[in-house]
Enzyme design. Structure first.
Site, PDB file in Angstrom:
ATOM      1  N   GLY A  46       0.826  -1.206   0.000  1.00  0.00           N
ATOM      2  CA  GLY A  46       0.000   0.000   0.000  1.00  0.00           C
ATOM      3  C   GLY A  46       0.863   1.260   0.000  1.00  0.00           C
ATOM      4  N   ILE A  70      -3.888 -10.045   7.480  1.00  0.00           N
ATOM      5  CA  ILE A  70      -4.103  -9.775   8.916  1.00  0.00           C
ATOM      6  C   ILE A  70      -5.454 -10.292   9.413  1.00  0.00           C
ATOM      7  CG2 ILE A  70      -2.493  -7.817   8.960  1.00  0.00           C
ATOM      8  CD1 ILE A  70      -4.980  -5.949   9.063  1.00  0.00           C
ATOM      9  N   ALA A 109      -4.892  -1.982   5.643  1.00  0.00           N
ATOM     10  CA  ALA A 109      -6.244  -1.489   5.967  1.00  0.00           C
ATOM     11  C   ALA A 109      -7.147  -1.601   4.756  1.00  0.00           C
ATOM     12  CB  ALA A 109      -6.174  -0.026   6.414  1.00  0.00           C
ATOM     13  N   TYR A 125     -16.162   3.169   7.027  1.00  0.00           N
ATOM     14  CA  TYR A 125     -14.696   3.147   7.111  1.00  0.00           C
ATOM     15  C   TYR A 125     -14.236   3.693   8.465  1.00  0.00           C
ATOM     16  CZ  TYR A 125      -9.945   4.963   6.555  1.00  0.00           C
ATOM     17  OH  TYR A 125      -8.624   5.277   6.757  1.00  0.00           O
ATOM     18  N   LYS A 136     -12.444   1.666  11.578  1.00  0.00           N
ATOM     19  CA  LYS A 136     -11.112   2.082  12.052  1.00  0.00           C
ATOM     20  C   LYS A 136     -11.167   2.377  13.549  1.00  0.00           C
ATOM     21  CE  LYS A 136      -7.758   2.779  10.029  1.00  0.00           C
ATOM     22  NZ  LYS A 136      -6.612   1.859   9.752  1.00  0.00           N
ATOM     23  N   TRP A 156      -5.690  12.473   5.177  1.00  0.00           N
ATOM     24  CA  TRP A 156      -5.529  12.908   3.783  1.00  0.00           C
ATOM     25  C   TRP A 156      -4.127  12.548   3.249  1.00  0.00           C
ATOM     26  CZ3 TRP A 156      -8.158  18.326   2.723  1.00  0.00           C
ATOM     27  CH2 TRP A 156      -9.423  18.348   3.323  1.00  0.00           C
TER      28      TRP A 156
HETATM   29  N1  LIG Z   1      -4.893   6.997   2.471  1.00  0.00           N
HETATM   30  C1  LIG Z   1      -5.293   7.960   3.291  1.00  0.00           C
HETATM   31  O1  LIG Z   1      -5.662   9.077   2.896  1.00  0.00           O
HETATM   32  C2  LIG Z   1      -5.282   7.724   4.770  1.00  0.00           C
HETATM   33  C3  LIG Z   1      -4.926   6.511   5.311  1.00  0.00           C
HETATM   34  N2  LIG Z   1      -4.982   6.321   6.670  1.00  0.00           N
HETATM   35  C4  LIG Z   1      -4.593   5.035   7.240  1.00  0.00           C
HETATM   36  O2  LIG Z   1      -3.231   4.837   6.918  1.00  0.00           O
HETATM   37  C5  LIG Z   1      -2.967   3.445   6.758  1.00  0.00           C
HETATM   38  C6  LIG Z   1      -2.257   3.198   5.443  1.00  0.00           C
HETATM   39  O3  LIG Z   1      -3.122   3.646   4.394  1.00  0.00           O
HETATM   40  P1  LIG Z   1      -2.651   3.617   2.875  1.00  0.00           P
HETATM   41  O4  LIG Z   1      -1.273   3.107   2.770  1.00  0.00           O
HETATM   42  O5  LIG Z   1      -2.976   4.933   2.282  1.00  0.00           O
HETATM   43  O6  LIG Z   1      -3.683   2.543   2.297  1.00  0.00           O
HETATM   44  P2  LIG Z   1      -3.603   1.679   0.957  1.00  0.00           P
HETATM   45  O7  LIG Z   1      -5.016   1.387   0.598  1.00  0.00           O
HETATM   46  O8  LIG Z   1      -2.712   2.313  -0.033  1.00  0.00           O
HETATM   47  O9  LIG Z   1      -2.885   0.340   1.420  1.00  0.00           O
HETATM   48  C7  LIG Z   1      -3.510  -0.567   2.256  1.00  0.00           C
HETATM   49  C8  LIG Z   1      -2.832  -1.901   2.074  1.00  0.00           C
HETATM   50  O10 LIG Z   1      -3.483  -2.828   2.952  1.00  0.00           O
HETATM   51  C9  LIG Z   1      -3.466  -4.059   2.302  1.00  0.00           C
HETATM   52  N3  LIG Z   1      -4.482  -4.974   2.825  1.00  0.00           N
HETATM   53  C10 LIG Z   1      -5.827  -4.969   2.606  1.00  0.00           C
HETATM   54  N4  LIG Z   1      -6.384  -6.007   3.248  1.00  0.00           N
HETATM   55  C11 LIG Z   1      -5.391  -6.664   3.868  1.00  0.00           C
HETATM   56  C12 LIG Z   1      -5.340  -7.819   4.679  1.00  0.00           C
HETATM   57  N5  LIG Z   1      -6.434  -8.522   4.983  1.00  0.00           N
HETATM   58  N6  LIG Z   1      -4.137  -8.218   5.156  1.00  0.00           N
HETATM   59  C13 LIG Z   1      -3.013  -7.544   4.851  1.00  0.00           C
HETATM   60  N7  LIG Z   1      -3.003  -6.454   4.071  1.00  0.00           N
HETATM   61  C14 LIG Z   1      -4.171  -6.013   3.594  1.00  0.00           C
HETATM   62  C15 LIG Z   1      -3.713  -3.772   0.835  1.00  0.00           C
HETATM   63  O11 LIG Z   1      -3.154  -4.851   0.152  1.00  0.00           O
HETATM   64  P3  LIG Z   1      -3.577  -5.243  -1.359  1.00  0.00           P
HETATM   65  O12 LIG Z   1      -2.967  -4.162  -2.178  1.00  0.00           O
HETATM   66  O13 LIG Z   1      -2.979  -6.557  -1.590  1.00  0.00           O
HETATM   67  O14 LIG Z   1      -5.083  -5.237  -1.343  1.00  0.00           O
HETATM   68  C16 LIG Z   1      -2.944  -2.486   0.648  1.00  0.00           C
HETATM   69  O15 LIG Z   1      -1.670  -2.735   0.129  1.00  0.00           O
HETATM   70  C17 LIG Z   1      -4.327   2.755   6.900  1.00  0.00           C
HETATM   71  O16 LIG Z   1      -4.470   2.302   8.220  1.00  0.00           O
HETATM   72  C18 LIG Z   1      -5.331   3.856   6.645  1.00  0.00           C
HETATM   73  O17 LIG Z   1      -6.546   3.625   7.312  1.00  0.00           O
HETATM   74  C19 LIG Z   1      -5.343   7.315   7.532  1.00  0.00           C
HETATM   75  C20 LIG Z   1      -5.690   8.537   7.054  1.00  0.00           C
HETATM   76  C21 LIG Z   1      -5.668   8.859   5.640  1.00  0.00           C
HETATM   77  C1  LIG Z   2     -12.288  13.007  -7.231  1.00  0.00           C
HETATM   78  C2  LIG Z   2     -13.067  14.114  -6.580  1.00  0.00           C
HETATM   79  C3  LIG Z   2     -13.303  14.095  -5.208  1.00  0.00           C
HETATM   80  N1  LIG Z   2     -14.006  15.090  -4.625  1.00  0.00           N
HETATM   81  C4  LIG Z   2     -14.219  15.069  -3.167  1.00  0.00           C
HETATM   82  C5  LIG Z   2     -14.842  13.803  -2.610  1.00  0.00           C
HETATM   83  C6  LIG Z   2     -14.359  13.846  -1.180  1.00  0.00           C
HETATM   84  O1  LIG Z   2     -15.237  14.658  -0.408  1.00  0.00           O
HETATM   85  C7  LIG Z   2     -13.012  14.512  -1.273  1.00  0.00           C
HETATM   86  C8  LIG Z   2     -11.825  13.528  -1.172  1.00  0.00           C
HETATM   87  O2  LIG Z   2     -11.953  12.578  -2.170  1.00  0.00           O
HETATM   88  P1  LIG Z   2     -11.402  11.099  -2.130  1.00  0.00           P
HETATM   89  O3  LIG Z   2     -12.565  10.196  -2.224  1.00  0.00           O
HETATM   90  O4  LIG Z   2     -10.337  11.003  -3.155  1.00  0.00           O
HETATM   91  O5  LIG Z   2     -10.707  10.966  -0.722  1.00  0.00           O
HETATM   92  P2  LIG Z   2     -11.091   9.994   0.464  1.00  0.00           P
HETATM   93  O6  LIG Z   2     -10.984   8.601   0.006  1.00  0.00           O
HETATM   94  O7  LIG Z   2     -12.336  10.423   1.115  1.00  0.00           O
HETATM   95  O8  LIG Z   2      -9.861  10.322   1.432  1.00  0.00           O
HETATM   96  C9  LIG Z   2      -9.860   9.776   2.710  1.00  0.00           C
HETATM   97  O9  LIG Z   2      -9.280   8.480   2.638  1.00  0.00           O
HETATM   98  C10 LIG Z   2      -9.293   7.780   3.857  1.00  0.00           C
HETATM   99  C11 LIG Z   2      -8.599   6.453   3.640  1.00  0.00           C
HETATM  100  C12 LIG Z   2      -8.820   8.561   5.019  1.00  0.00           C
HETATM  101  O10 LIG Z   2      -8.454   7.998   6.058  1.00  0.00           O
HETATM  102  C13 LIG Z   2      -9.012  10.051   5.016  1.00  0.00           C
HETATM  103  O11 LIG Z   2      -8.077  10.729   5.825  1.00  0.00           O
HETATM  104  C14 LIG Z   2      -9.045  10.657   3.626  1.00  0.00           C
HETATM  105  O12 LIG Z   2      -7.754  10.785   3.092  1.00  0.00           O
HETATM  106  O13 LIG Z   2     -12.973  15.194  -2.527  1.00  0.00           O
HETATM  107  C15 LIG Z   2     -14.506  16.154  -5.371  1.00  0.00           C
HETATM  108  O14 LIG Z   2     -15.154  17.071  -4.806  1.00  0.00           O
HETATM  109  N2  LIG Z   2     -14.271  16.189  -6.714  1.00  0.00           N
HETATM  110  C16 LIG Z   2     -13.572  15.203  -7.354  1.00  0.00           C
HETATM  111  O15 LIG Z   2     -13.394  15.265  -8.609  1.00  0.00           O
END
Ligand SMILES: NC(=O)C1=CN([C@@H]2O[C@H](COP(=O)(O)OP(=O)(O)OC[C@H]3O[C@@H](n4cnc5c(N)ncnc54)[C@H](OP(=O)(O)O)[C@@H]3O)[C@@H](O)[C@H]2O)C=CC1
Ligand SMILES: Cc1cn([C@H]2C[C@H](O)[C@@H](COP(=O)(O)OP(=O)(O)O[C@H]3O[C@@H](C)C(=O)[C@@H](O)[C@H]3O)O2)c(=O)[nH]c1=O
Length: 305
Positions: A10, A38, A61, A143, A147, A168
């Site tokens: 991820g 996990i 996640a 979600y 979490k 974000w």
């Molecule tokens: N992205 C964001 O904006 C934000 C993320 N977070 C938190 O940060 C952390 C990292 O997020 P991020 O790296 O962006 O997420 P990603 O979605 O990029 O990566 C999540 C990874 O988890 C893996 N995964 C899913 N299911 C399982 C499982 N059952 N066992 C093991 N691995 C699994 C996926 O693997 P596969 O590719 O094989 O499916 C993927 O590689 C998470 O806890 C998320 O909730 C918090 C705030 C914002």
């Molecule tokens: C693509 C797009 C999104 N949006 C809006 C939808 C939403 O309210 C906001 C963010 O869009 P996304 O769906 O890309 O982001 P989103 O998946 O909601 O991002 C969240 O992901 C999870 C994993 C977290 O934990 C959060 O902290 C946060 O980062 O922007 C627009 O208004 N216009 C657009 O063209």
């Protein structure tokens, strides 16, 4: 010292792999979902028996915020049961668990200098600026709920944990809002982005470094039980998704007709928080973390593309 990372494929997992060379004293074990699922307790036990990690960073996640509304069981299995499984094997192996959580455990609303949780009932939070670790979580979607339940499962299972809430997250790796904006801009002349959801972007590389700061600090004093608990980390400052998009285009020299819109004009299956800026005083005080302004970090990331 062995540091096991789950969810290695991820965004955060790849950021941790990218910075891992900065820590020659650490033996990293990166496991993707096929090597360490996990949700599979037996596989968790087997991996821990093989590598005997001192620290486990859970970067795995279910992060599809909208899809979670129609797949709540899957989101719960990964975000809650998965966290529970890791806490149990960490306890059995005396491994310190570093778990990553989200600003979406809140559904805060900010008006006239007061932050409220539950925007309908207008229940005030303790924070005057930025959500505190001690503020009452109140997720608005599946979600965020799963979490939060993952945090609670860890808290009730194994005390040697750090739960780092972030927001974000974007980077050059995997999928994220920054990459979505750049992709859409390549195909379109105009874009509309919500301007009434306020938070703080976080560069995954900086998040990864902060997680390793915690690992390194704790590893020098493994008997110190005083620092465990919940911490906030994001970049500094705040913006709307619209302002985030505007900065992405400005710093990339992309000319596009970008329109600010209310959330009501961009309906999504999951409701997102109106305000989710995280206060970072605790992590700064406990670990000496210096936090960079979100726009500077964004510029650093874009410069790598
Ligand atoms: N992205 C964001 O904006 C934000 C993320 N977070 C938190 O940060 C952390 C990292 O997020 P991020 O790296 O962006 O997420 P990603 O979605 O990029 O990566 C999540 C990874 O988890 C893996 N995964 C899913 N299911 C399982 C499982 N059952 N066992 C093991 N691995 C699994 C996926 O693997 P596969 O590719 O094989 O499916 C993927 O590689 C998470 O806890 C998320 O909730 C918090 C705030 C914002
Ligand atoms: C693509 C797009 C999104 N949006 C809006 C939808 C939403 O309210 C906001 C963010 O869009 P996304 O769906 O890309 O982001 P989103 O998946 O909601 O991002 C969240 O992901 C999870 C994993 C977290 O934990 C959060 O902290 C946060 O980062 O922007 C627009 O208004 N216009 C657009 O063209």
């Amino acid at each position: 010292m062995v540091v096991l990372v789950s969810g290695a494929r991820g965004q955060l997992g790849q950021a941790l792999q990218f910075i891992s060379g900065n820590y020659p004293e650490v033996n990293f074990v990166f496991c993707d979902s096929s090597q360490l699922d996990i949700t599979n307790f037996e596989q968790c036990e087997a991996v821990f028996n093989t590598y005997k990690p001192n620290f486990c960073i859970n970067a795995a996640a279910y992060t599809a915020v909208d899809k979670a509304e129609s797949e709540p069981d899957k989101a719960f299995d990964i975000n809650t049961n998965g966290a529970q499984n890791l806490a149990e094997v960490c306890k059995a192996h005396q491994t310190v668990l570093i778990h990553v959580s989200t600003d979406f455990v809140f559904d805060a609303y900010y008006a006239n200098g007061i932050a409220y949780y539950d925007r309908e009932k207008r229940l005030p939070l303790k924070s005057t600026f930025g959500l505190l670790e001690t503020d009452v979580p109140f997720p608005s979607g599946v979600y965020g709920l799963t979490k939060l339940q993952g945090e609670q499962a860890i808290q009730s299972t194994w005390n040697k944990h750090f739960i780092v809430r972030t927001s974000w997250v974007y980077s050059e790796f995997a999928n994220n809002f920054m990459k979505t904006m750049l992709r859409l801009a390549a195909d379109r002349d105009s874009l509309s982005v919500v301007a009434d959801q306020i938070g703080t972007p976080t560069y995954a590389i900086e998040l990864a470094k902060v997680l390793m700061t915690i690992v390194m600090a704790q590893s020098t004093d493994m008997n110190n039980d005083t620092k465990y608990g919940i911490y906030n980390f994001s970049n500094e400052g705040q913006c709307s998704w619209y302002e985030f998009a505007a900065a992405i285009f400005e710093l990339s020299n992309i000319k596009i007709d970008l329109q600010p819109i209310p959330s009501s004009a961009y309906p999504t299956p999951a409701k997102r928080p109106a305000y989710s800026v995280l206060d970072k005083t605790k992590i700064k005080d406990n670990f000496g973390v210096e936090v960079q302004d979100w726009k500077q970090s964004l510029a650093n990331c874009l410069a790598k593309l």
